[in-house]
Design a protein around this motif. Sequence first.
Motif, PDB file in Angstrom:
ATOM      1  N   LYS A 101       0.843  -1.211   0.000  1.00 18.19           N
ATOM      2  CA  LYS A 101       0.000   0.000   0.000  1.00 18.19           C
ATOM      3  C   LYS A 101       0.872   1.252   0.000  1.00 18.19           C
ATOM      4  CE  LYS A 101      -2.442   1.410   3.555  1.00 18.19           C
ATOM      5  NZ  LYS A 101      -3.371   1.296   4.687  1.00 18.19           N
ATOM      6  N   GLN A 121      -7.618   5.177   0.196  1.00 14.15           N
ATOM      7  CA  GLN A 121      -8.808   4.704  -0.526  1.00 14.15           C
ATOM      8  C   GLN A 121      -8.479   4.432  -1.996  1.00 14.15           C
ATOM      9  OE1 GLN A 121     -11.708   7.761   0.155  1.00 14.15           O
ATOM     10  NE2 GLN A 121     -12.416   6.838   2.070  1.00 14.15           N
ATOM     11  N   LEU A 124      -6.198   1.349  -2.307  1.00 10.94           N
ATOM     12  CA  LEU A 124      -6.894   0.070  -2.119  1.00 10.94           C
ATOM     13  C   LEU A 124      -7.785  -0.250  -3.315  1.00 10.94           C
ATOM     14  CD1 LEU A 124      -7.627   0.202   1.710  1.00 10.94           C
ATOM     15  CD2 LEU A 124      -6.101  -1.382   0.506  1.00 10.94           C
ATOM     16  N   ALA A 125      -8.409   0.793  -3.905  1.00 10.07           N
ATOM     17  CA  ALA A 125      -9.234   0.559  -5.102  1.00 10.07           C
ATOM     18  C   ALA A 125      -8.356   0.057  -6.245  1.00 10.07           C
ATOM     19  CB  ALA A 125      -9.958   1.850  -5.489  1.00 10.07           C
ATOM     20  N   GLU A 128      -7.321  -3.452  -5.591  1.00 14.37           N
ATOM     21  CA  GLU A 128      -8.482  -4.313  -5.853  1.00 14.37           C
ATOM     22  C   GLU A 128      -8.549  -4.667  -7.340  1.00 14.37           C
ATOM     23  OE1 GLU A 128     -11.096  -6.435  -4.172  1.00 14.37           O
ATOM     24  OE2 GLU A 128     -10.808  -4.680  -2.896  1.00 14.37           O
ATOM     25  N   CYS A 129      -8.325  -3.662  -8.186  1.00 16.68           N
ATOM     26  CA  CYS A 129      -8.389  -3.875  -9.653  1.00 16.68           C
ATOM     27  C   CYS A 129      -7.426  -4.962 -10.117  1.00 16.68           C
ATOM     28  CB  CYS A 129      -7.981  -2.606 -10.401  1.00 16.68           C
ATOM     29  SG  CYS A 129      -9.219  -1.371 -10.480  1.00 16.68           S
ATOM     30  N   GLY A 131      -6.265  -7.411  -8.125  1.00 13.70           N
ATOM     31  CA  GLY A 131      -6.363  -8.587  -7.260  1.00 13.70           C
ATOM     32  C   GLY A 131      -5.300  -8.653  -6.180  1.00 13.70           C
ATOM     33  N   ALA A 133      -5.431  -6.434  -3.226  1.00  9.16           N
ATOM     34  CA  ALA A 133      -5.818  -5.684  -2.017  1.00  9.16           C
ATOM     35  C   ALA A 133      -5.505  -6.488  -0.756  1.00  9.16           C
ATOM     36  CB  ALA A 133      -7.302  -5.322  -2.086  1.00  9.16           C
ATOM     37  N   HIS A 134      -5.594  -7.828  -0.847  1.00  6.05           N
ATOM     38  CA  HIS A 134      -5.360  -8.658   0.335  1.00  6.05           C
ATOM     39  C   HIS A 134      -3.888  -8.647   0.765  1.00  6.05           C
ATOM     40  CE1 HIS A 134      -4.265 -11.161  -3.031  1.00  6.05           C
ATOM     41  NE2 HIS A 134      -3.758 -12.073  -2.230  1.00  6.05           N
TER      42      HIS A 134
END
Length: 253
Positions: A101, A121, A124-125, A128-129, A131, A133-134
């Motif tokens: 991050k 934010q 993280l978005a 997410e795109c 794959g 974020a985890h």
Amino acid sequence: MNTPLILQVNRLHKNYGATPVLRGINLDVRAGELISVIGPSGSGKSTLLRCCNRMEEASGGEILVEGHDISHARGKTLNQLRLRLGMVFQSFNLYPHLTVKGNVTLALRKVKKFDATSADQLALAALECVGMAHKADARPSQLSGGQQQRVGIARAIALEPAMILFDEPTSALDPEMVDGVLEVMRELRASGMTMMVVTHEMSFAQAASDRVIFMDQGVIVEQGTPAQIFGAPTQPRTAAFISRSAQRAGALS
Ligand SMILES: Nc1ncnc2c1ncn2[C@@H]1O[C@H](COP(=O)(O)OP(=O)(O)OP(=O)(O)O)[C@@H](O)[C@H]1O
């Protein structure tokens, strides 16, 4: 109607010392296009990409980003235009001491001046795109090469560029990692991102591009749809390169 022009390269020349490496490149990229740049080693593909965002200084010609001349821009204007062109590198270029991050928020905080909450934010978005974020709190050293490259892509996406330049994004990866990264790029293409990809992955260039550019010895020899370039090239140099690449792929399979 044509979509807007994102990048215009006009009469671009680049010399290293007395050696010409780019010899009069003309190229337009429109919004939403995925362009693959292919060609033999040393043909000038990466140099073309690096001249677009001024990582390398051109020796002549002009480059416009969304209609604005980046080739002669300075200071704040240059920085703003550079931000419109995301870059994904062969060797990821993540900071090892930062978390995933942290790598993605760095430019958001330092260059775009977002506060910590907004930067988190957006980061993280973007993660997410791709794959990832985890893995937001992991360090790059805890990730595979393919995962690190997906973070590199997230870092580019988070800055909301007009276009992303990819410099051989899968060349440093173990073969089993390549497909995951190419899949993320295909998804980005489907979401409408404009992309120019220097690649040796002929199957990706053939399957995912709107347009393929074949370069040799510092010039664009031929460009067209994947069907034209791979199926019916008009230039002997293109045909020879495609045939060599197909033979190599056949030998590997
Ligand atoms: N910083 C540099 N100084 C001197 N010559 C350079 C420099 N960078 C690249 N070159 C030369 O410019 C030519 C084009 O290099 P470039 O990396 O753009 O080719 P490429 O088509 O991307 O090759 P590859 O597919 O092997 O990455 C090569 O002959 C290379 O040796």
